[in-house]
Scaffold this active site. Structure first.
Site, PDB file in Angstrom:
ATOM      1  N   GLU B  51       0.838  -1.158   0.183  1.00 57.41           N
ATOM      2  CA  GLU B  51      -0.074  -0.069   0.159  1.00 57.41           C
ATOM      3  C   GLU B  51       0.871   0.985   0.103  1.00 57.41           C
ATOM      4  OE1 GLU B  51      -2.487   0.276   3.745  1.00 57.41           O
ATOM      5  OE2 GLU B  51      -3.448  -1.614   3.504  1.00 57.41           O
ATOM      6  N   ASP B  62      -5.470   8.910  10.813  1.00 59.54           N
ATOM      7  CA  ASP B  62      -3.782   8.220  11.525  1.00 59.54           C
ATOM      8  C   ASP B  62      -3.569   8.539  12.893  1.00 59.54           C
ATOM      9  OD1 ASP B  62      -3.117   6.307   9.043  1.00 59.54           O
ATOM     10  OD2 ASP B  62      -3.688   8.301   8.326  1.00 59.54           O
TER      11      ASP B  62
END
Lengths: 411, 267
Positions: B51, B62
């Site tokens: 990824e 995040d």
């Protein structure tokens, strides 16, 4: 009925076009861009809100709090000297949200959302805040209703709005300074979302503006529209007519939607939003999203965004922490594109001129956010002349801003 | 539907009685060249799918490790072109590369243009953590046209109806968020992860990979016991961030990949 204490009933009001649609779209704007972890909570919130708004007990409880706790309806004050000396002789009326409990309009929305939090049996409330007004209102309502409260605030804003940090702590809230990015409202919102994803089982995220994923833009608007509903009736009874223009400042846009909404069907009433023009039109030097931005996706909604050529959010600048935000509520984007409302950029310097003018002619110290609306009213007033009638939403008081203002004016 | 590089990678792992190892790195971190070398080292050391994170200014899913890395990447001037170059380097080396991105950069680039340029860089598709099926617009159609995978997330809180709607749109694999939270390493694998994978499998035959909070070979082994893929991100980024030199960072990524590649074997 006790005549000294009238109920905060909602006056008869015109029909409003049914926006948003069932999934939160105002035309192409709004909607729901959120991590899957939050979807269940957002669906629950939409469902609970839908049930609550039709529940007479919920409405009665909220109306009681708005009247007896928040001091609604707030007054409308005519600013005679301000109008004569600074707004081209135009008649200027101020909707006094600065006189609501906690010193701004933010309490209207917070009381609604905190009651919803109780209804959902959640025990903790988080909020983001820029100027601290929404944080103070949230801390206040949580103290009143016995809920745990945490407020995310950009570190830069904790410095320039130190009074409100103290107020929130005094009220028992935890204030969490955010050190990411530009350390302002956008970053506080990111951090609040991160908290919420992790604690959503028992936490409600009380968004303070008409932004975020559906149902927030609709729900916050509904809780704030009492401003315009009251003001419309007050202006009519005071002057016998509707205003030529309704003027409000726009950061995320909650006070502006609040005062605009009841006037949307009144085609002859101009709706004027005043954005933070900062100290220039260069990227990064302002927070005038509807003036300089383009459509994009930020914080769960499709709306105008200040972004670079690759869709990265731009840094923003405004002398007012509460307007220092690179997005805007999706309903404002829709009102702009449909032409129903107009948005103007008001610079730091113009806003401070409005601030000083109101202090000296009316004995009212406005928030620097609201001063953008005052500066906008000065311009619109000069355009309209002595026959004009303007309603300005004075969204908050300026105690929190005296240090910034003293530094600006060198006093 | 043709078989994508991601589909092939999961099938190969399954044939070898192991879970596929999916590694995440943000493009341009700590710089473009080191990021590419680290991804290639990851591929050679046993990662089946990589990824490539497209750095975004507001990464609200995040935790601090990845948020700091993408902030530094953006400050270093990383652009979409650099992300696509990274993808091209990985796919040229023969490993499946997906782009992990928040929606606005794709939206701003133009969905059709992004799909075209990703496909011509050899990319396999997109992982979209903040795109809901409801707001996907042209992406399903455009991705089909370019034969790109669409990886959406399911979460522990997702009811069956949503899992059904999400998995119907997925192509390549389904990303199961192991816990309610943001990216970052955790001490143990969330107890809810296995149940989520089982619930997801009631709705799809696509491989289901588990991410969020998986960082050690032991955790990878545990996840491999119930999922088709193991996704590791922050643990790699932390090693790159902590390394005194780029070479040390690449070596640390390689070592962790080798250990995780052992971890994902079943039995």
């Amino acid at each position: 009925m006790d005549k000294t204490s009238p109920p905060a009933r909602r006056p008869a009001e015109p029909d409003i076009a049914p926006v948003p649609d069932g999934t939160g779209h105002f035309g192409e704007f709004g909607g729901l861009f959120a991590p899957e972890s939050l979807m269940a909570a957002l669906e629950q919130l939409a469902k609970e809100y839908e049930a609550a708004r039709h529940d007479p007990r919920f409405r009665a409880e909220l109306d009681d709090l708005l009247r007896d706790y928040a001091s609604r309806p707030t007054r409308v004050t005519e600013a005679k000297r301000f109008g004569a000396e600074h707004a081209g002789g135009c008649r200027v009326l101020l909707k006094r949200e600065d006189l609501a409990h906690t010193g701004s309009h933010k309490i209207n929305n917070v009381l609604g959302q905190v009651l919803l939090t109780k209804r959902m049996s959640k025990t903790r409330v988080i909020a983001e805040t820029g100027a601290g007004q929404h944080g103070v209102a949230t801390a206040t309502a949580c103290a009143l209703l016995g809920l745990e409260c945490a407020v995310y605030m950009g570190e830069e804003d904790t410095r320039r709005q130190a009074l409100n940090v103290s107020r929130m702590r005094m009220l028992g809230a935890e204030v969490i300074p955010v050190t990411a990015g530009t350390r302002t409202l956008k970053d506080a919102m990111n951090e609040a979302f991160r908290d919420w994803v992790t604690t959503v089982d028992y936490t409600h995220y009380c968004i303070g503006s008409v932004g975020g994923p559906h149902p927030f833009p609709m729900m916050v608007r509904d809780f704030q529209r009492i401003i315009g509903v009251e003001a419309r009736e007050q202006v009519l009874s005071l002057t016998g007519r509707l205003p030529d223009a309704v003027v409000a400042c726009v950061g995320g846009g909650s006070n502006a939607i609040g005062v605009f909404h009841a006037f949307i069907p009144d085609g002859g009433v101009r709706l004027v939003g005043c954005e933070a023009g900062g100290d220039g039109d260069a990227p990064g030097r302002n927070a005038a999203t509807l003036t300089y931005g383009s459509t994009g996706v930020l914080h769960g909604m499709r709306t105008y965004v200040l972004q670079d050529d690759e869709g990265q959010t731009l840094d923003t600048h405004s002398i007012s922490a509460g307007l220092d935000y690179p997005g805007v509520g999706p309903e404002h984007s829709w009102l702009k594109d449909t032409g129903r409302a107009e948005y103007r950029s008001v610079s730091d310097a113009e806003a401070m001129e409005g601030f000083a003018a109101l202090c000296r002619t009316e004995g009212i110290i406005p928030a620097i956010e609201s001063s953008h609306a005052l500066a906008g009213a000065m311009r619109v007033g000069r355009e309209l002349g002595p026959e004009g009638l303007i309603l300005v939403n004075l969204s908050g008081r300026g105690d929190k801003d005296v240090a910034t203002a003293s530094a600006w004016f060198g006093v | 539907m043709s078989s994508s590089a991601v589909t092939t990678a999961f099938a190969k792992a399954a044939a070898e009685n192991r879970a596929a190892l999916v590694g995440y790195l943000p493009a341009g971190f700590p710089d473009k060249d080191t990021g590419i070398k680290a991804a290639l080292a990851m591929a050679r050391a046993g990662a089946d799918v990589i990824e490539v994170g497209l750095p975004y200014s507001d990464p609200l899913m995040d935790g601090p490790v990845i948020a700091d890395a993408v902030y530094r990447s953006l400050k270093g001037g990383t652009r979409v072109k650099d992300v696509l170059d990274t993808v091209a380097a990985i796919s040229t080396a023969g490993t499946a590369a997906l782009v992990m991105t928040y929606w606005n950069p794709v939206d701003h680039y133009g969905v059709a243009a992004f799909a075209r340029d990703l496909a011509s860089a050899g990319g396999s598709g997109l992982i979209t953590p903040d795109l809901t099926p409801e707001e996907s617009g042209d992406w399903p159609r455009v991705s089909d046209e370019h034969d790109l995978d669409r990886v959406y997330l399911v979460a522990p809180s997702s009811p069956h109806a949503r899992i059904a709607a999400i998995t119907r749109l997925c192509r390549g694999f389904v990303y199961a968020a192991s816990l309610m939270g943001i990216t970052g390493t955790r001490d143990s694998v969330s107890a809810g992860a296995a149940g989520l994978v089982a619930r997801t499998r009631e709705h799809t035959t696509l491989p289901v990979a588990v991410g969020l909070g998986v960082s050690t070979p032991e955790q990878a082994h545990e996840v491999a016991g119930f999922a088709d893929g193991v996704i590791v991100g922050s643990a790699f980024v932390r090693r790159l961030a902590a390394a005194p030199t780029p070479q040390d960072g690449i070596a640390a990524v390689r070592e962790l990949t080798e250990a995780l590649a052992v971890g994902v074997r079943r039995g």
